[in-house]
Design an enzyme around this catalytic site. Sequence first.
Site, PDB file in Angstrom:
ATOM      1  N   CYS A 151     -16.779   8.517  -1.151  1.00 31.90           N
ATOM      2  CA  CYS A 151     -16.556   7.276  -0.396  1.00 31.90           C
ATOM      3  C   CYS A 151     -16.210   7.609   1.061  1.00 31.90           C
TER       4      CYS A 151
ATOM      5  N   CYS B 209     -23.471  -4.550  -3.985  1.00 26.43           N
ATOM      6  CA  CYS B 209     -22.562  -3.546  -3.410  1.00 26.43           C
ATOM      7  C   CYS B 209     -22.916  -2.156  -3.939  1.00 26.43           C
TER       8      CYS B 209
ATOM      9  N   CYS C 100     -21.367  -8.375   0.146  1.00 24.90           N
ATOM     10  CA  CYS C 100     -20.967  -9.198  -1.002  1.00 24.90           C
ATOM     11  C   CYS C 100     -21.153 -10.691  -0.703  1.00 24.90           C
TER      12      CYS C 100
ATOM     13  N   ASP D 278       0.813  -1.211   0.000  1.00 24.97           N
ATOM     14  CA  ASP D 278       0.000   0.000   0.000  1.00 24.97           C
ATOM     15  C   ASP D 278       0.851   1.267   0.000  1.00 24.97           C
TER      16      ASP D 278
ATOM     17  N   CYS E   9     -24.992  -9.740 -10.292  1.00 23.72           N
ATOM     18  CA  CYS E   9     -25.176  -9.164  -8.949  1.00 23.72           C
ATOM     19  C   CYS E   9     -24.825  -7.668  -8.929  1.00 23.72           C
TER      20      CYS E   9
ATOM     21  N   CYS F 298     -19.693  -2.049   1.289  1.00 24.74           N
ATOM     22  CA  CYS F 298     -19.714  -2.718  -0.019  1.00 24.74           C
ATOM     23  C   CYS F 298     -19.008  -4.068   0.025  1.00 24.74           C
TER      24      CYS F 298
ATOM     25  N   CYS G  49     -24.144   0.820  -1.158  1.00 26.49           N
ATOM     26  CA  CYS G  49     -23.244   1.915  -0.761  1.00 26.49           C
ATOM     27  C   CYS G  49     -24.083   3.079  -0.230  1.00 26.49           C
TER      28      CYS G  49
ATOM     29  N   CYS H 102     -14.810   2.166   5.941  1.00 23.57           N
ATOM     30  CA  CYS H 102     -16.194   1.712   5.727  1.00 23.57           C
ATOM     31  C   CYS H 102     -16.131   0.301   5.142  1.00 23.57           C
TER      32      CYS H 102
ATOM     33  N   CYS I 172     -18.704 -11.704 -10.681  1.00 24.77           N
ATOM     34  CA  CYS I 172     -19.785 -10.883 -10.117  1.00 24.77           C
ATOM     35  C   CYS I 172     -21.119 -11.236 -10.780  1.00 24.77           C
TER      36      CYS I 172
HETATM   37  C1  B12 Z   1      -6.314   5.054  -3.372  1.00 30.57           C
HETATM   38  C2  B12 Z   1      -6.792   3.873  -2.588  1.00 30.57           C
HETATM   39  C3  B12 Z   1      -8.033   3.953  -1.968  1.00 30.57           C
HETATM   40  C4  B12 Z   1      -9.002   5.098  -2.243  1.00 30.57           C
HETATM   41  C5  B12 Z   1      -9.664   4.863  -3.608  1.00 30.57           C
HETATM   42  C6  B12 Z   1     -10.188   3.436  -3.774  1.00 30.57           C
HETATM   43  C7  B12 Z   1     -10.462   3.010  -5.202  1.00 30.57           C
HETATM   44  N1  B12 Z   1     -11.330   2.054  -5.357  1.00 30.57           N
HETATM   45  O1  B12 Z   1      -9.878   3.523  -6.118  1.00 30.57           O
HETATM   46  C8  B12 Z   1      -9.953   5.000  -1.015  1.00 30.57           C
HETATM   47  C9  B12 Z   1      -9.434   5.891   0.104  1.00 30.57           C
HETATM   48  C10 B12 Z   1     -11.412   5.348  -1.277  1.00 30.57           C
HETATM   49  C11 B12 Z   1      -9.751   3.536  -0.614  1.00 30.57           C
HETATM   50  C12 B12 Z   1     -10.684   2.817   0.102  1.00 30.57           C
HETATM   51  C13 B12 Z   1     -10.505   1.488   0.486  1.00 30.57           C
HETATM   52  N2  B12 Z   1      -9.381   0.769   0.385  1.00 30.57           N
HETATM   53 CO1  B12 Z   1      -7.828   1.372  -0.626  1.00 30.57          CO
HETATM   54  N3  B12 Z   1      -6.340   1.719  -1.689  1.00 30.57           N
HETATM   55  C14 B12 Z   1      -5.990   2.694  -2.485  1.00 30.57           C
HETATM   56  C15 B12 Z   1      -4.653   2.430  -3.186  1.00 30.57           C
HETATM   57  C16 B12 Z   1      -3.542   3.214  -2.481  1.00 30.57           C
HETATM   58  C17 B12 Z   1      -4.667   2.745  -4.685  1.00 30.57           C
HETATM   59  C18 B12 Z   1      -5.910   2.215  -5.426  1.00 30.57           C
HETATM   60  C19 B12 Z   1      -6.003   2.797  -6.808  1.00 30.57           C
HETATM   61  O2  B12 Z   1      -5.072   2.747  -7.579  1.00 30.57           O
HETATM   62  N4  B12 Z   1      -7.155   3.389  -7.107  1.00 30.57           N
HETATM   63  C20 B12 Z   1      -7.409   3.971  -8.412  1.00 30.57           C
HETATM   64  C21 B12 Z   1      -8.402   3.064  -9.116  1.00 30.57           C
HETATM   65  C22 B12 Z   1      -8.826   3.669 -10.451  1.00 30.57           C
HETATM   66  O3  B12 Z   1      -7.657   1.881  -9.302  1.00 30.57           O
HETATM   67  P1  B12 Z   1      -8.089   0.457  -8.755  1.00 30.57           P
HETATM   68  O4  B12 Z   1      -9.075   0.579  -7.656  1.00 30.57           O
HETATM   69  O5  B12 Z   1      -6.864  -0.366  -8.453  1.00 30.57           O
HETATM   70  O6  B12 Z   1      -8.801  -0.007 -10.041  1.00 30.57           O
HETATM   71  C23 B12 Z   1      -8.181  -0.603 -11.135  1.00 30.57           C
HETATM   72  C24 B12 Z   1      -9.226  -1.557 -11.701  1.00 30.57           C
HETATM   73  O7  B12 Z   1     -10.506  -1.203 -11.187  1.00 30.57           O
HETATM   74  C25 B12 Z   1      -9.100  -1.390 -13.153  1.00 30.57           C
HETATM   75  N5  B12 Z   1     -10.339  -1.190 -13.848  1.00 30.57           N
HETATM   76  C26 B12 Z   1     -10.886  -0.033 -14.203  1.00 30.57           C
HETATM   77  N6  B12 Z   1     -11.948  -0.260 -14.954  1.00 30.57           N
HETATM   78  C27 B12 Z   1     -12.076  -1.578 -15.070  1.00 30.57           C
HETATM   79  C28 B12 Z   1     -13.012  -2.336 -15.756  1.00 30.57           C
HETATM   80  C29 B12 Z   1     -12.905  -3.717 -15.679  1.00 30.57           C
HETATM   81  C30 B12 Z   1     -13.885  -4.526 -16.454  1.00 30.57           C
HETATM   82  C31 B12 Z   1     -11.895  -4.320 -14.896  1.00 30.57           C
HETATM   83  C32 B12 Z   1     -11.791  -5.818 -14.779  1.00 30.57           C
HETATM   84  C33 B12 Z   1     -10.963  -3.530 -14.217  1.00 30.57           C
HETATM   85  C34 B12 Z   1     -11.081  -2.179 -14.333  1.00 30.57           C
HETATM   86  O8  B12 Z   1      -8.292  -0.257 -13.432  1.00 30.57           O
HETATM   87  C35 B12 Z   1      -7.964   0.415 -12.272  1.00 30.57           C
HETATM   88  C36 B12 Z   1      -6.554   0.984 -12.446  1.00 30.57           C
HETATM   89  O9  B12 Z   1      -5.557  -0.025 -12.453  1.00 30.57           O
HETATM   90  C37 B12 Z   1      -4.506   0.874  -2.979  1.00 30.57           C
HETATM   91  C38 B12 Z   1      -3.068   0.362  -2.808  1.00 30.57           C
HETATM   92  C39 B12 Z   1      -2.330   0.344  -4.125  1.00 30.57           C
HETATM   93  N7  B12 Z   1      -1.119   0.839  -4.092  1.00 30.57           N
HETATM   94  O10 B12 Z   1      -2.851  -0.111  -5.128  1.00 30.57           O
HETATM   95  C40 B12 Z   1      -5.354   0.612  -1.705  1.00 30.57           C
HETATM   96  C41 B12 Z   1      -6.213  -0.681  -1.656  1.00 30.57           C
HETATM   97  C42 B12 Z   1      -6.909  -0.798  -2.993  1.00 30.57           C
HETATM   98  N8  B12 Z   1      -7.202  -0.395  -0.629  1.00 30.57           N
HETATM   99  C43 B12 Z   1      -7.508  -1.410   0.071  1.00 30.57           C
HETATM  100  C44 B12 Z   1      -8.514  -1.417   1.075  1.00 30.57           C
HETATM  101  C45 B12 Z   1      -8.508  -2.565   2.059  1.00 30.57           C
HETATM  102  C46 B12 Z   1      -9.472  -0.384   1.119  1.00 30.57           C
HETATM  103  C47 B12 Z   1     -10.781  -0.364   1.918  1.00 30.57           C
HETATM  104  C48 B12 Z   1     -11.484  -1.727   1.996  1.00 30.57           C
HETATM  105  C49 B12 Z   1     -10.513   0.185   3.351  1.00 30.57           C
HETATM  106  C50 B12 Z   1     -11.781   0.390   4.183  1.00 30.57           C
HETATM  107  N9  B12 Z   1     -12.393  -0.663   4.707  1.00 30.57           N
HETATM  108  O11 B12 Z   1     -12.202   1.492   4.379  1.00 30.57           O
HETATM  109  C51 B12 Z   1     -11.610   0.671   1.104  1.00 30.57           C
HETATM  110  C52 B12 Z   1     -12.411  -0.006  -0.006  1.00 30.57           C
HETATM  111  C53 B12 Z   1     -13.223   0.923  -0.844  1.00 30.57           C
HETATM  112  C54 B12 Z   1     -13.434   0.335  -2.247  1.00 30.57           C
HETATM  113  N10 B12 Z   1     -14.599  -0.213  -2.533  1.00 30.57           N
HETATM  114  O12 B12 Z   1     -12.470   0.374  -3.034  1.00 30.57           O
HETATM  115  C55 B12 Z   1      -6.746  -2.650  -0.361  1.00 30.57           C
HETATM  116  C56 B12 Z   1      -7.686  -3.532  -1.200  1.00 30.57           C
HETATM  117  C57 B12 Z   1      -7.455  -5.031  -1.062  1.00 30.57           C
HETATM  118  C58 B12 Z   1      -8.363  -5.817  -1.977  1.00 30.57           C
HETATM  119  N11 B12 Z   1      -8.586  -7.058  -1.628  1.00 30.57           N
HETATM  120  O13 B12 Z   1      -8.852  -5.312  -2.978  1.00 30.57           O
HETATM  121  C59 B12 Z   1      -5.552  -2.023  -1.158  1.00 30.57           C
HETATM  122  C60 B12 Z   1      -5.042  -2.870  -2.319  1.00 30.57           C
HETATM  123  C61 B12 Z   1      -4.411  -1.779  -0.129  1.00 30.57           C
HETATM  124  C62 B12 Z   1      -3.689  -3.072   0.252  1.00 30.57           C
HETATM  125  N12 B12 Z   1      -2.379  -3.129   0.079  1.00 30.57           N
HETATM  126  O14 B12 Z   1      -4.240  -4.047   0.689  1.00 30.57           O
HETATM  127  N13 B12 Z   1      -8.589   3.064  -1.084  1.00 30.57           N
HETATM  128  S1  SF4 Z   2     -21.703  -7.591  -4.137  1.00 27.38           S
HETATM  129 FE1  SF4 Z   2     -19.844  -8.761  -4.633  1.00 27.38          FE
HETATM  130  S2  SF4 Z   2     -20.482 -10.218  -6.239  1.00 27.38           S
HETATM  131 FE2  SF4 Z   2     -22.058  -8.636  -6.095  1.00 27.38          FE
HETATM  132  S3  SF4 Z   2     -21.446  -7.142  -7.657  1.00 27.38           S
HETATM  133 FE3  SF4 Z   2     -20.600  -6.446  -5.713  1.00 27.38          FE
HETATM  134  S4  SF4 Z   2     -18.546  -7.258  -5.666  1.00 27.38           S
HETATM  135 FE4  SF4 Z   2     -19.632  -8.402  -7.264  1.00 27.38          FE
HETATM  136  S1  SF4 Z   3     -16.370   1.825   1.279  1.00 28.33           S
HETATM  137 FE1  SF4 Z   3     -18.450   2.455   1.889  1.00 28.33          FE
HETATM  138  S2  SF4 Z   3     -18.741   4.511   1.041  1.00 28.33           S
HETATM  139 FE2  SF4 Z   3     -16.928   3.607   0.030  1.00 28.33          FE
HETATM  140  S3  SF4 Z   3     -17.760   2.698  -1.823  1.00 28.33           S
HETATM  141 FE3  SF4 Z   3     -17.781   1.064  -0.286  1.00 28.33          FE
HETATM  142  S4  SF4 Z   3     -19.842   1.225   0.649  1.00 28.33           S
HETATM  143 FE4  SF4 Z   3     -19.509   3.106  -0.488  1.00 28.33          FE
END
Ligand code: B12
Ligand code: SF4
Ligand code: SF4
Length: 336
Positions: free
Chosen positions: A211, A191, A245, A130, A188, A241, A195, A238, A185
């Site tokens: 978020c 999530c 799941c 991370d 479904c 979501c 949210c 939070c 997914c």
């Molecule tokens: C910035 C960040 C956040 C931000 C933004 C999250 C987001 N979804 O972008 C915030 C602060 C909101 C956040 C929240 C959380 N985070 Co965070 N976060 C990060 C971080 C540092 C970067 C993620 C990132 O690059 N985001 C930018 C988006 C655009 O990228 P992405 O989510 O990786 O998405 C990629 C894919 O979705 C893909 N994509 C886009 N379109 C499409 C379409 C298709 C069809 C497909 C297949 C893919 C795809 O492209 C994107 C770019 O590569 C990572 C660590 C890291 N260095 O990667 C941790 C990380 C993602 N977070 C993590 C966690 C645990 C959380 C939380 C659960 C914490 C919590 N309980 O509050 C929440 C979950 C919220 C959620 N639903 O994502 C874990 C996730 C583990 C996992 N199993 O996925 C990570 C990996 C940290 C870790 N080392 O464990 N996070």
């Molecule tokens: S709740 Fe889980 S299985 Fe359903 S759409 Fe969301 S991530 Fe996919």
């Molecule tokens: S972490 Fe909570 S607020 Fe963020 S996308 Fe998931 S359900 Fe929504």
Amino acid sequence: MSPLEAREEIRRQAVGLGFDAVGVATLEPSRYSAQFDQWLGAGMAGEMSYMRRQAAKRREPHQIRPEAKAAVVTLSNYYHGASHSPLPTPRIAQYAWSEDYHRVLGRRLDRLAAVIRDVVPGSRTWPYVDAGPVPERELAQRAGLGWIAKNTMLIHPELGSFTFIGVVLTDAALPPDSPFEADRCGSCTRCLEACPTGAFPEPRVLDARRCISYLTIEKRGAFSTEESAMVGEWLFGCDVCQDVCPWNVSFAEVTQDAEFEPVRELQTPSAEIFRHSTPDTQHLYARTALERAGPEGMRRNADAVLKNLSCRDVPTVGDAEAAGLTGRSGKSVRAP
Ligand code: B12
Ligand code: SF4
Ligand code: SF4
């Protein structure tokens, strides 16, 4: 030892170190650069300016360490099961209930890096958790560890999504695992519907500005009136979501990892204790993920939560659960 044997030996020893799943990914350019650029361009990263600064390396992970040839990617299950506290009540996301995962996994990844150097003599290693510009979810998908789901989480078919991702880049020439290509997914959308703040403009796109995790952890400074209402009862992070799941409800198992032992004040938190910086809370900032928000951020979050809980016309996760939308009880959600 052949490269294939080396990969399997590294996987075997990684499991012995406590990792729940391990795979090897290539460092080829991201398949999702266009989506990432759209996300940044739309301002969905909010104030996370490091996402913009690191963009080039996220698009082309081999640029992170030009010497590196592969990524050894790990998952660590931190699931603690459904919380038994009566709702509505202040909450902290499960990932933050124990010692800061950056510390726990940082130590473990250092040991994994030593294993890689031992199995492939002369190789070099660079561990990340991370931190840095590593596109962790995409590397995990490429390493065969799961799919990137509609809530943007990496879901492992047996572990679910309550996992941390850890990465060791290495210049050892390890053969990659097969990517996880299926999208499990299906139809479904739980999530997206559950949210509480409508943070998903579309599947697999999360507007961080809406978020709760972003608002309570990453955002600096005061909340607007809307932001303050949005955080509901969440003091830090939070889980909604993920809680809803079916892959978690049906398959996630409570972690047996002693290093993720929950701290009571975080598992069943009182908002009051975060309103003042006292010796009771100081130790929490020193060793847990709460350090990221700091005492000032937690005071802001606690004020918002107390206000939200005192005027229950603000929709909360408790309301969502009462309406049968969330999976915390584990009963109201069907498998897809
Ligand atoms: C910035 C960040 C956040 C931000 C933004 C999250 C987001 N979804 O972008 C915030 C602060 C909101 C956040 C929240 C959380 N985070 Co965070 N976060 C990060 C971080 C540092 C970067 C993620 C990132 O690059 N985001 C930018 C988006 C655009 O990228 P992405 O989510 O990786 O998405 C990629 C894919 O979705 C893909 N994509 C886009 N379109 C499409 C379409 C298709 C069809 C497909 C297949 C893919 C795809 O492209 C994107 C770019 O590569 C990572 C660590 C890291 N260095 O990667 C941790 C990380 C993602 N977070 C993590 C966690 C645990 C959380 C939380 C659960 C914490 C919590 N309980 O509050 C929440 C979950 C919220 C959620 N639903 O994502 C874990 C996730 C583990 C996992 N199993 O996925 C990570 C990996 C940290 C870790 N080392 O464990 N996070
Ligand atoms: S709740 Fe889980 S299985 Fe359903 S759409 Fe969301 S991530 Fe996919
Ligand atoms: S972490 Fe909570 S607020 Fe963020 S996308 Fe998931 S359900 Fe929504």
